[in-house]
Motif scaffolding. Structure first.
Motif, PDB file in Angstrom:
ATOM      1  N   PRO A  67       1.503  -4.881   1.391  1.00  0.00           N
ATOM      2  CA  PRO A  67       1.117  -5.220   2.766  1.00  0.00           C
ATOM      3  C   PRO A  67       1.650  -6.592   3.159  1.00  0.00           C
ATOM      4  O   PRO A  67       1.603  -7.533   2.365  1.00  0.00           O
ATOM      5  CB  PRO A  67      -0.409  -5.218   2.715  1.00  0.00           C
ATOM      6  CG  PRO A  67      -0.760  -4.382   1.529  1.00  0.00           C
ATOM      7  CD  PRO A  67       0.335  -4.614   0.544  1.00  0.00           C
ATOM      8  N   ILE A 126     -10.274  -3.170  -2.894  1.00  0.00           N
ATOM      9  CA  ILE A 126     -10.293  -4.292  -3.835  1.00  0.00           C
ATOM     10  C   ILE A 126     -10.967  -3.875  -5.137  1.00  0.00           C
ATOM     11  O   ILE A 126     -11.924  -3.100  -5.147  1.00  0.00           O
ATOM     12  CB  ILE A 126     -11.006  -5.518  -3.223  1.00  0.00           C
ATOM     13  CG1 ILE A 126     -10.796  -6.748  -4.108  1.00  0.00           C
ATOM     14  CG2 ILE A 126     -12.490  -5.239  -2.985  1.00  0.00           C
ATOM     15  CD1 ILE A 126     -11.211  -8.048  -3.454  1.00  0.00           C
ATOM     16  N   PHE A 158      -1.846  -3.273  -6.458  1.00  0.00           N
ATOM     17  CA  PHE A 158      -1.282  -4.466  -5.837  1.00  0.00           C
ATOM     18  C   PHE A 158      -2.034  -5.702  -6.300  1.00  0.00           C
ATOM     19  O   PHE A 158      -3.262  -5.743  -6.280  1.00  0.00           O
ATOM     20  CB  PHE A 158      -1.360  -4.393  -4.319  1.00  0.00           C
ATOM     21  CG  PHE A 158      -0.382  -3.429  -3.713  1.00  0.00           C
ATOM     22  CD1 PHE A 158      -0.787  -2.157  -3.367  1.00  0.00           C
ATOM     23  CD2 PHE A 158       0.930  -3.803  -3.494  1.00  0.00           C
ATOM     24  CE1 PHE A 158       0.107  -1.253  -2.818  1.00  0.00           C
ATOM     25  CE2 PHE A 158       1.846  -2.910  -2.940  1.00  0.00           C
ATOM     26  CZ  PHE A 158       1.423  -1.630  -2.600  1.00  0.00           C
ATOM     27  N   PHE A 188      -5.174   4.406   1.063  1.00  0.00           N
ATOM     28  CA  PHE A 188      -6.324   3.538   1.236  1.00  0.00           C
ATOM     29  C   PHE A 188      -6.304   2.429   0.194  1.00  0.00           C
ATOM     30  O   PHE A 188      -6.137   2.677  -0.991  1.00  0.00           O
ATOM     31  CB  PHE A 188      -7.625   4.339   1.128  1.00  0.00           C
ATOM     32  CG  PHE A 188      -8.827   3.538   1.489  1.00  0.00           C
ATOM     33  CD1 PHE A 188      -9.684   3.070   0.508  1.00  0.00           C
ATOM     34  CD2 PHE A 188      -9.087   3.200   2.806  1.00  0.00           C
ATOM     35  CE1 PHE A 188     -10.777   2.305   0.840  1.00  0.00           C
ATOM     36  CE2 PHE A 188     -10.174   2.431   3.150  1.00  0.00           C
ATOM     37  CZ  PHE A 188     -11.029   1.984   2.160  1.00  0.00           C
ATOM     38  N   LEU A 189      -6.480   1.195   0.654  1.00  0.00           N
ATOM     39  CA  LEU A 189      -6.453   0.012  -0.214  1.00  0.00           C
ATOM     40  C   LEU A 189      -7.871  -0.452  -0.487  1.00  0.00           C
ATOM     41  O   LEU A 189      -8.632  -0.743   0.441  1.00  0.00           O
ATOM     42  CB  LEU A 189      -5.682  -1.124   0.470  1.00  0.00           C
ATOM     43  CG  LEU A 189      -4.167  -1.068   0.363  1.00  0.00           C
ATOM     44  CD1 LEU A 189      -3.530  -1.783   1.535  1.00  0.00           C
ATOM     45  CD2 LEU A 189      -3.709  -1.721  -0.937  1.00  0.00           C
ATOM     46  N   TYR A 226      -6.194 -11.467  -6.823  1.00  0.00           N
ATOM     47  CA  TYR A 226      -6.895 -10.202  -6.644  1.00  0.00           C
ATOM     48  C   TYR A 226      -6.076  -9.041  -7.216  1.00  0.00           C
ATOM     49  O   TYR A 226      -4.857  -9.114  -7.310  1.00  0.00           O
ATOM     50  CB  TYR A 226      -7.087  -9.904  -5.149  1.00  0.00           C
ATOM     51  CG  TYR A 226      -7.636 -11.038  -4.328  1.00  0.00           C
ATOM     52  CD1 TYR A 226      -6.797 -12.044  -3.856  1.00  0.00           C
ATOM     53  CD2 TYR A 226      -8.988 -11.099  -4.005  1.00  0.00           C
ATOM     54  CE1 TYR A 226      -7.289 -13.089  -3.095  1.00  0.00           C
ATOM     55  CE2 TYR A 226      -9.484 -12.145  -3.234  1.00  0.00           C
ATOM     56  CZ  TYR A 226      -8.634 -13.130  -2.788  1.00  0.00           C
ATOM     57  OH  TYR A 226      -9.135 -14.156  -2.032  1.00  0.00           O
ATOM     58  N   TYR A 283      -5.827  -4.934  -6.127  1.00  0.00           N
ATOM     59  CA  TYR A 283      -6.191  -3.858  -5.221  1.00  0.00           C
ATOM     60  C   TYR A 283      -5.595  -2.561  -5.737  1.00  0.00           C
ATOM     61  O   TYR A 283      -4.523  -2.561  -6.335  1.00  0.00           O
ATOM     62  CB  TYR A 283      -5.646  -4.118  -3.810  1.00  0.00           C
ATOM     63  CG  TYR A 283      -6.468  -5.057  -2.970  1.00  0.00           C
ATOM     64  CD1 TYR A 283      -6.398  -6.434  -3.164  1.00  0.00           C
ATOM     65  CD2 TYR A 283      -7.319  -4.569  -1.983  1.00  0.00           C
ATOM     66  CE1 TYR A 283      -7.155  -7.295  -2.392  1.00  0.00           C
ATOM     67  CE2 TYR A 283      -8.076  -5.429  -1.205  1.00  0.00           C
ATOM     68  CZ  TYR A 283      -8.000  -6.779  -1.415  1.00  0.00           C
ATOM     69  OH  TYR A 283      -8.752  -7.632  -0.651  1.00  0.00           O
ATOM     70  N   GLY A 292      -8.357   2.228   7.000  1.00  0.00           N
ATOM     71  CA  GLY A 292      -7.654   3.359   6.398  1.00  0.00           C
ATOM     72  C   GLY A 292      -6.168   3.482   6.675  1.00  0.00           C
ATOM     73  O   GLY A 292      -5.514   4.303   6.048  1.00  0.00           O
ATOM     74  N   GLN A 304      -4.322   1.246  -4.403  1.00  0.00           N
ATOM     75  CA  GLN A 304      -3.993   2.058  -3.241  1.00  0.00           C
ATOM     76  C   GLN A 304      -3.844   3.503  -3.685  1.00  0.00           C
ATOM     77  O   GLN A 304      -2.978   3.821  -4.508  1.00  0.00           O
ATOM     78  CB  GLN A 304      -2.710   1.575  -2.567  1.00  0.00           C
ATOM     79  CG  GLN A 304      -2.401   2.315  -1.269  1.00  0.00           C
ATOM     80  CD  GLN A 304      -1.269   1.694  -0.475  1.00  0.00           C
ATOM     81  OE1 GLN A 304      -0.232   1.337  -1.025  1.00  0.00           O
ATOM     82  NE2 GLN A 304      -1.464   1.528   0.823  1.00  0.00           N
ATOM     83  N   PHE A 362       0.654 -10.499  -0.829  1.00  0.00           N
ATOM     84  CA  PHE A 362       0.630  -9.381  -1.764  1.00  0.00           C
ATOM     85  C   PHE A 362       1.945  -9.271  -2.524  1.00  0.00           C
ATOM     86  O   PHE A 362       3.012  -9.613  -2.014  1.00  0.00           O
ATOM     87  CB  PHE A 362       0.390  -8.067  -1.015  1.00  0.00           C
ATOM     88  CG  PHE A 362      -1.027  -7.887  -0.575  1.00  0.00           C
ATOM     89  CD1 PHE A 362      -1.494  -8.472   0.602  1.00  0.00           C
ATOM     90  CD2 PHE A 362      -1.915  -7.139  -1.345  1.00  0.00           C
ATOM     91  CE1 PHE A 362      -2.814  -8.322   0.996  1.00  0.00           C
ATOM     92  CE2 PHE A 362      -3.232  -6.978  -0.948  1.00  0.00           C
ATOM     93  CZ  PHE A 362      -3.683  -7.566   0.217  1.00  0.00           C
ATOM     94  N   PHE A 378      -9.921  -3.576   3.741  1.00  0.00           N
ATOM     95  CA  PHE A 378      -8.958  -2.861   4.572  1.00  0.00           C
ATOM     96  C   PHE A 378      -9.572  -1.641   5.244  1.00  0.00           C
ATOM     97  O   PHE A 378     -10.482  -0.998   4.710  1.00  0.00           O
ATOM     98  CB  PHE A 378      -7.784  -2.365   3.724  1.00  0.00           C
ATOM     99  CG  PHE A 378      -6.797  -3.429   3.359  1.00  0.00           C
ATOM    100  CD1 PHE A 378      -6.948  -4.172   2.196  1.00  0.00           C
ATOM    101  CD2 PHE A 378      -5.703  -3.680   4.165  1.00  0.00           C
ATOM    102  CE1 PHE A 378      -6.032  -5.158   1.861  1.00  0.00           C
ATOM    103  CE2 PHE A 378      -4.776  -4.658   3.838  1.00  0.00           C
ATOM    104  CZ  PHE A 378      -4.939  -5.393   2.682  1.00  0.00           C
TER     105      PHE A 378
END
Lengths: 113, 111
Positions: free
Chosen positions: A44, B45, B90, B42-43, B33, B35, A105, B37, B102, A103
């Motif tokens: 991102p 944490i 990520f 959908f991401l 962090y 994450y 969707g 996906q 990121f 985040f």
């Protein structure tokens, strides 16, 4: 449950037209909101952010609008270009939660030539 | 010059194996962090570390163990890999008022 979400999973737009991506959130404690762009095979990437005490913020070809009354924000992309094709995410940051970034969707934007 | 770099970019492994993903940031950020996906993009944490101290630990199986040897590194070790662990992971870093940066992701495929 998730506190941010998006209405449309895919948006097709003609090159040169304006794009509008919508996002709803439920947490009134959000301190600010961020829009991210994710291209295929990449992470991102920050586009623009807006603090919770603002209604509007403009960047280069992008505008974010925040309506706290209905807990809604949108990202407007002017004169959409092929390079704008990507997945767009809204996200919120809550400072009281350790600056946690949550985040929504995601919406895929496809730009047609 | 990469701000947040993670390795490997792709990882294919069999169920039951143990694997690690490494992350390094050269931005001088205090917080890092991980994450995850999923296939629907959908991401979510997983973990957050601030100056080597764990500050966020979402509902993640104990098979996932982050390790931060210093504030520029946050590695993710996964034991006994399962099919459902297949995803893109990520790494990110941040500093107050500086936003999140990121990495480019690690695509993990468990077969």
């Amino acid at each position: 449950g998730e506190s941010v979400g998006l209405h449309l999973p895919t948006l097709s737009v003609q090159e040169g037209d304006n794009s509008i991506i919508n996002c709803a959130y439920s947490n009134s404690a959000s301190d600010y909101f961020i829009w991210y762009k994710q291209e295929s095979g990449k992470g991102p990437q920050f586009i623009i952010d807006i603090r919770s005490n603002m209604d509007k913020r403009q960047g280069q070809r992008v505008t974010v609008l925040l309506n706290k009354t209905v807990k809604h924000l949108s990202l407007q992309i002017a004169a959409t270009q092929p390079g704008d094709s990507a997945v767009y995410f809204c996200a919120e940051i809550i400072k009281a939660a350790g600056n946690k970034l949550t985040f929504g969707g995601g919406t895929r934007v496809l730009v047609k030539p | 010059d990469t701000a947040v770099s993670q390795t490997p970019k792709y990882l294919v492994t069999q169920m039951g194996n143990d694997k690690s993903i490494k992350c390094e940031q050269n931005l001088g950020h205090d917080t890092m962090y991980w994450y995850k996906q999923d296939s629907k993009k959908f991401l979510k944490i997983m973990f957050s570390y601030n100056n080597k101290e764990l500050i966020i630990n979402e509902t993640v199986p104990n098979r996932f163990s982050p390790k931060s040897p210093d504030k520029a590194h946050l590695n993710l070790h996964i034991n006994s890999l399962e099919l459902g662990d297949s995803a893109v992971y990520f790494c990110a870093s941040s500093r107050p008022n500086d936003g999140y940066t990121f990495g480019s992701g690690t695509r993990l495929t468990v077969v």
